[in-house]
Scaffold this motif. Structure first.
Motif: not given
Length: 216
Positions: A85-94, A125-130, A156-164
């Motif tokens: 998990p990286q809370k700032s991953f979106h900044k890395r992507s930018h 890991f989860d990143l976005l509030p969606t 963004y593909i968040e696999l924990p949400k996919f697993r749900k």
């Protein structure tokens, strides 16, 4: 499905396996299928380009990406897999996207030469509030949602949400995106993997490539 090496469970998103499956010569068909499935496009060719991006000035941070390709219409696609998990991953992507522009547009070039870029981020890991496990971000006006210019598309593909959704039984195996994510998901059952690879030739190729890499 659990992939193992020397008795240890492996995650296909790890920094060694993922680039071996999608980021090297000989993996073009698998990479193309992944890109087209995630973006909904119909690209016909991919060309691997160097994965290390230097900063413009001395002391700037270098960036080592997992997969970087040029597709046949001149667009650039960066594919990243991240387990920790990286809370700032979106900044890395930018930051990666800005460096893509910096290495493609040279002094004296017209700005029109700047390519469209696709950033595909597959996260364990989860990143976005969606709630949706597949989010697509573009540049748009905050008030009207009007797309300002179609120059960048971030997935963004968040696999924990996919697993749900998998646990709820809400996934459609006829969806090619579902089939790819079932292979990449660390906890997919062997029975379901077998069903998916029998349905999808491209996913079967990804599976065979993984097995080959593990035996290497």
């Amino acid at each position: 499905m659990v992939f193992e090496k020397d008795g240890k469970k492996l995650n296909l998103l790890n920094e060694y396996l993922f680039p071996k499956i999608f980021g090297e010569n000989g993996c073009e068909n698998e990479t193309l299928h992944l890109i087209n499935t995630f973006t909904g496009k119909t690209f016909t060719d991919v060309y691997y380009i160097p994965k290390e991006m230097e900063g413009l000035h001395k002391g700037n941070k270098k960036s080592n990406v997992d997969v970087m390709v040029l597709v046949n219409d001149g667009s650039l696609v960066n594919i990243e897999a991240q387990i920790k998990p990286q809370k700032s991953f979106h900044k890395r992507s930018h930051m990666y996207n800005s460096k893509i522009y910096s290495v493609q547009v040279q002094v004296g070039d017209e700005y029109e030469k700047a390519p469209k870029t696709y950033m595909i981020n597959i996260l364990d890991f989860d990143l976005l509030p969606t709630e949706d496990y597949h989010s697509i971000l573009v540049l748009c006006d905050k008030k009207s949602n009007f797309m300002i210019e179609d120059i960048i598309e971030i997935h963004y593909i968040e696999l924990p949400k996919f697993r749900k959704e998998l646990r709820k039984g809400n996934l459609d195996l006829n969806d090619p995106l579902t089939r790819i994510l079932l292979l990449l998901n660390k906890s997919t059952s062997s029975d379901l993997i077998e069903k998916v690879i029998n349905m999808d030739k491209s996913v079967n190729k990804m599976f065979e490539k993984t097995i080959h890499v593990l035996q290497d």
